[in-house]
Write a protein that holds these residues in place. Structure first.
Motif, mmCIF file in Angstrom:
data_model
loop_
_atom_site.group_PDB
_atom_site.id
_atom_site.type_symbol
_atom_site.label_atom_id
_atom_site.label_comp_id
_atom_site.label_asym_id
_atom_site.label_seq_id
_atom_site.Cartn_x
_atom_site.Cartn_y
_atom_site.Cartn_z
ATOM 1 N N THR A 114 0.837 -1.203 0.000
ATOM 2 C CA THR A 114 0.000 0.000 0.000
ATOM 3 C C THR A 114 0.874 1.256 0.000
ATOM 4 O O THR A 114 0.636 2.197 -0.760
ATOM 5 C CB THR A 114 -0.922 0.008 1.239
ATOM 6 O OG1 THR A 114 -1.654 -1.202 1.248
ATOM 7 C CG2 THR A 114 -1.875 1.180 1.213
ATOM 8 N N ILE A 137 1.242 4.226 -2.960
ATOM 9 C CA ILE A 137 0.980 5.651 -2.724
ATOM 10 C C ILE A 137 2.230 6.489 -2.979
ATOM 11 O O ILE A 137 2.197 7.499 -3.669
ATOM 12 C CB ILE A 137 0.462 5.882 -1.285
ATOM 13 C CG1 ILE A 137 -0.899 5.218 -1.114
ATOM 14 C CG2 ILE A 137 0.388 7.372 -0.962
ATOM 15 C CD1 ILE A 137 -1.408 5.165 0.307
ATOM 16 N N LEU A 174 -0.421 6.481 -6.469
ATOM 17 C CA LEU A 174 -1.833 6.172 -6.222
ATOM 18 C C LEU A 174 -2.438 7.324 -5.425
ATOM 19 O O LEU A 174 -1.859 7.790 -4.446
ATOM 20 C CB LEU A 174 -1.958 4.870 -5.422
ATOM 21 C CG LEU A 174 -3.366 4.539 -4.916
ATOM 22 C CD1 LEU A 174 -4.333 4.340 -6.077
ATOM 23 C CD2 LEU A 174 -3.362 3.308 -4.044
ATOM 24 N N PHE A 210 -5.522 8.999 6.812
ATOM 25 C CA PHE A 210 -5.340 7.734 6.101
ATOM 26 C C PHE A 210 -4.043 7.704 5.303
ATOM 27 O O PHE A 210 -3.641 6.671 4.793
ATOM 28 C CB PHE A 210 -6.536 7.452 5.185
ATOM 29 C CG PHE A 210 -7.783 7.146 5.953
ATOM 30 C CD1 PHE A 210 -8.076 5.834 6.302
ATOM 31 C CD2 PHE A 210 -8.630 8.144 6.366
ATOM 32 C CE1 PHE A 210 -9.202 5.535 7.036
ATOM 33 C CE2 PHE A 210 -9.772 7.868 7.106
ATOM 34 C CZ PHE A 210 -10.060 6.556 7.448
ATOM 35 N N ILE A 269 -3.490 8.979 2.389
ATOM 36 C CA ILE A 269 -3.695 8.850 0.942
ATOM 37 C C ILE A 269 -3.963 10.252 0.369
ATOM 38 O O ILE A 269 -4.849 10.950 0.860
ATOM 39 C CB ILE A 269 -4.844 7.860 0.607
ATOM 40 C CG1 ILE A 269 -5.154 7.846 -0.906
ATOM 41 C CG2 ILE A 269 -6.142 8.180 1.335
ATOM 42 C CD1 ILE A 269 -4.769 6.611 -1.589
ATOM 43 N N PHE A 279 -8.990 -3.502 -8.549
ATOM 44 C CA PHE A 279 -9.745 -3.814 -7.328
ATOM 45 C C PHE A 279 -9.174 -3.047 -6.137
ATOM 46 O O PHE A 279 -9.897 -2.382 -5.392
ATOM 47 C CB PHE A 279 -9.695 -5.333 -7.048
ATOM 48 C CG PHE A 279 -10.395 -5.727 -5.785
ATOM 49 C CD1 PHE A 279 -11.761 -5.918 -5.776
ATOM 50 C CD2 PHE A 279 -9.697 -5.865 -4.592
ATOM 51 C CE1 PHE A 279 -12.431 -6.259 -4.609
ATOM 52 C CE2 PHE A 279 -10.348 -6.207 -3.418
ATOM 53 C CZ PHE A 279 -11.716 -6.410 -3.421
ATOM 54 N N LYS A 280 -7.854 -3.111 -5.995
ATOM 55 C CA LYS A 280 -7.208 -2.454 -4.842
ATOM 56 C C LYS A 280 -7.381 -0.934 -4.914
ATOM 57 O O LYS A 280 -7.667 -0.283 -3.908
ATOM 58 C CB LYS A 280 -5.718 -2.815 -4.812
ATOM 59 C CG LYS A 280 -5.485 -4.257 -4.462
ATOM 60 C CD LYS A 280 -4.024 -4.626 -4.549
ATOM 61 C CE LYS A 280 -3.845 -6.121 -4.319
ATOM 62 N NZ LYS A 280 -2.492 -6.554 -4.605
ATOM 63 N N ARG A 298 -10.921 0.006 -3.964
ATOM 64 C CA ARG A 298 -11.198 -0.128 -2.524
ATOM 65 C C ARG A 298 -10.812 1.144 -1.784
ATOM 66 O O ARG A 298 -11.471 1.529 -0.825
ATOM 67 C CB ARG A 298 -10.438 -1.330 -1.946
ATOM 68 C CG ARG A 298 -10.932 -2.648 -2.464
ATOM 69 C CD ARG A 298 -12.263 -3.027 -1.898
ATOM 70 N NE ARG A 298 -12.154 -3.539 -0.533
ATOM 71 C CZ ARG A 298 -13.192 -3.891 0.210
ATOM 72 N NH1 ARG A 298 -14.405 -3.763 -0.272
ATOM 73 N NH2 ARG A 298 -13.011 -4.352 1.425
ATOM 74 N N MET A 299 -9.736 1.779 -2.226
ATOM 75 C CA MET A 299 -9.336 3.061 -1.631
ATOM 76 C C MET A 299 -10.438 4.093 -1.840
ATOM 77 O O MET A 299 -10.795 4.835 -0.935
ATOM 78 C CB MET A 299 -8.071 3.612 -2.319
ATOM 79 C CG MET A 299 -6.820 2.861 -2.080
ATOM 80 S SD MET A 299 -6.288 3.016 -0.377
ATOM 81 C CE MET A 299 -7.086 1.581 0.292
ATOM 82 N N LEU A 305 -13.438 3.423 0.362
ATOM 83 C CA LEU A 305 -13.170 3.792 1.762
ATOM 84 C C LEU A 305 -13.280 5.311 1.937
ATOM 85 O O LEU A 305 -13.949 5.796 2.857
ATOM 86 C CB LEU A 305 -11.760 3.320 2.150
ATOM 87 C CG LEU A 305 -11.257 3.768 3.521
ATOM 88 C CD1 LEU A 305 -12.006 3.062 4.635
ATOM 89 C CD2 LEU A 305 -9.751 3.496 3.675
ATOM 90 N N GLU A 312 -16.123 7.384 4.043
ATOM 91 C CA GLU A 312 -15.647 8.219 5.147
ATOM 92 C C GLU A 312 -16.103 9.675 4.946
ATOM 93 O O GLU A 312 -16.616 10.312 5.858
ATOM 94 C CB GLU A 312 -14.115 8.130 5.184
ATOM 95 C CG GLU A 312 -13.483 8.602 6.460
ATOM 96 C CD GLU A 312 -13.812 7.764 7.686
ATOM 97 O OE1 GLU A 312 -14.034 6.553 7.550
ATOM 98 O OE2 GLU A 312 -13.861 8.363 8.786
#
Lengths: 89, 452
Positions: free
Chosen positions: B10, B14, B19, B67, B69, B248-249, B252-253, B256, B260
């Protein structure tokens, strides 16, 4: 609320002690620690519980980052959910 | 409890592969802001936007910090303004554009979308006034983005609107000539526009949307390209699987962050848009993904097939990662905003004709392409008509965001700066479409029935 702290950099004396001291001052409980060496870089990960945190999250983040600078390593703190949600259904 | 591999992956995505969450866009309905008195209507618009989006930027920044990100943009989209403004007695709608601009500045967002009209079947009187105001609105505001829907699969293509948009695009370029025609970078002409798109410049809050909603757009071309590097030489089944896993990954971010943001702002979550959105930064390019599949340069033979695979795999991977997927959801190919695309044009690998073919298999269309400043309005209209036809026949969204850069010739470079990047002026077919465009009227809706 739980978070993951990652420390990446060259290994030296006092890394874990330095980071842990910041956490203890802020009343953050360490739930799990693991460390590894990756391409000559020391990597430490901590899972911490922030429920007792006595300062702001961003204040903690700033303190960890400046401690990291002092020790010559990158320190990150991120809410645990980001890792869970990316990899687990 | 700690999975080192997952955490490091992860962080690598990033930090090294760029990402990020491209945008959190708040959609706000302005349907309760109509008034005969434009001053009153504008006051309502300003108050509503600044109240709904009061905490948008701060919430985005908080999530980013907690987070870890990056969330690049926080933006607002509103109900197509022609629908709101036409109740007023104003002869032009500049006041509305300036109100949107002020509200955007107050809330701290960098763009506000929805200076828009839906004219796929015809114009209301308000729509006509609105369209005339576009060049002024885009040259006299900073943050306002404009879009016009000129065709749908169900209604056909409004060729009168397309004819007019050719002239409007030229005028907009002239009025922003000091910045290379920058106004046109904020003007999108759509076929089959979607109502929940979080990406600018084409975002607007559709009339079927709720009072207020949060839509999120993810990004991550760099992550896909890195994953494919590890699959060098593998067959296409493996390529598709690799892209699906990565998408997919990434999604998912987005899910989330969307959940939030929605819970912190007390606003319902709308959709996650799965689009792979590039930036001009090195390592954040859709073109480089196609090249990673084995093409020497994006635009050469095989590019359409590569893009089709990419677009489909991104959707298949992303769709299970989010509870609601929507918006444009596909690969974007904005030429100036993608370092690899710009380079492909510069070295002669990528032409408008090839881009047009690529738009048949991916989301949106001829996006952020710069053409010579002396390109006739009718040629621009004809380019729009071709794209609209592709969208209408294939039941997909297509769009044209084209910049006839004033004073520039084929091969010159025009700089827009920031996320808009720089564009090499592309070659346009020299033969005229004037007589075709001057016919006007509507191209009827295509046949999608006789299924018995």
């Amino acid at each position: 609320m739980r978070a993951v702290i990652t420390v990446i950099g060259y290994d030296r004396v006092g890394l874990i002690a330095g980071i842990s001291a910041v956490l203890a001052e802020s009343n953050v409980n360490i739930l799990d620690i693991s460390q590894t060496t990756m391409q000559d870089l020391f990597t430490m990960m901590m899972l911490v519980d922030l429920d007792g945190l006595n300062i702001d999250f961003s204040e903690l983040k700033d303190r960890l980052e400046s401690k990291g600078k002092e020790l010559g390593v990158d320190v990150r703190i991120q809410r645990e959910e980001i890792f869970k949600s990316m990899h687990r259904i | 409890m700690i999975n080192q591999y997952e955490i490091l992956e992860t962080i690598r995505m990033i930090q090294n592969e760029k990402l990020d969450i491209r945008t959190i866009t708040m959609g706000i309905s302005l349907r309760d802001c109509c008034s005969e008195d434009s001053a009153k209507s504008c006051e309502k618009i300003y108050d509503k936007i600044t109240k709904c989006a009061e905490n948008l930027v701060k919430t985005g920044e908080d999530i980013e910090r907690e987070f870890g990100i990056p969330i690049i943009n926080k933006r607002i989209s509103v109900t197509p303004i022609s629908i709101i403004a036409e109740s007023s007695k104003d002869a032009d709608y500049i006041r509305f554009a300036k109100t949107m601009d002020r509200a955007a500045a107050e809330t701290g967002v960098n763009f506000i979308g929805g200076y828009s009209a839906l004219v796929h079947k015809g114009f209301t009187d308000g729509d006509r006034l609105f369209i005339k105001s576009i060049p002024f609105a885009l040259s006299e505001t900073e943050r306002v983005c404009c879009s016009v829907n000129v065709a749908t699969t169900r209604t056909g293509i409004n060729m009168d609107a397309i004819k007019q948009m050719g002239t409007i695009i030229k005028e907009t370029a002239q009025r922003t000539a000091d910045k290379g025609g920058l106004g046109c970078a904020k003007l999108v002409v759509f076929a089959n526009a979607v109502e929940d798109n979080p990406f600018m410049a084409g975002a607007f809050h559709g009339i079927g949307e709720p009072e207020c909603v949060i839509n999120v757009g993810v990004s991550g071309p760099g992550v896909v390209a890195s994953a494919l590097k590890k699959a060098k030489g593998a067959d296409f089944g493996t390529v598709a699987e690799t892209i699906k896993n990565t998408a997919f990954k990434i999604t998912r971010m987005g899910q989330l962050v969307a959940r939030e943001a929605s819970s912190r702002l007390g606003v319902p979550f709308g959709i996650v848009d799965l689009s792979l959105a590039p930036t001009p930064e090195i390592g954040d390019s859709v073109a480089r993904i196609l090249e990673e599949m084995g093409l020497e340069r994006c635009g050469t033979h095989g590019t359409t097939a590569a893009l089709a695979l990419l677009n489909d795999a991104v959707k298949k991977g992303g769709i299970m990662a989010s509870s609601y997927v929507g918006g444009l959801s596909g690969a974007f190919i904005p030429v100036s905003e993608d370092e690899g695309m710009t380079e492909a044009v510069r070295c002669g690998a990528l032409s408008i004709e090839k881009l047009e073919a690529m738009t048949c298999v991916c989301s949106v269309g001829l996006d952020m392409i710069a053409v010579p400043g002396d390109t006739p309005a009718s040629t621009i209209s004809a380019i729009i008509a071709d794209e609209a036809a592709i969208g209408v026949i294939n039941q997909k969204t297509t769009a044209v965001r084209i910049i006839p850069a004033p004073g520039m010739k084929e091969g010159d470079t025009v700089e827009f700066g920031g996320l808009l990047g720089s564009a090499v002026i592309m070659r346009v077919n020299k033969f005229s479409s004037e007589e075709f465009i001057s016919r006007g009227g509507r191209i009827p809706a295509p046949l999608h029935s006789l299924k018995n």
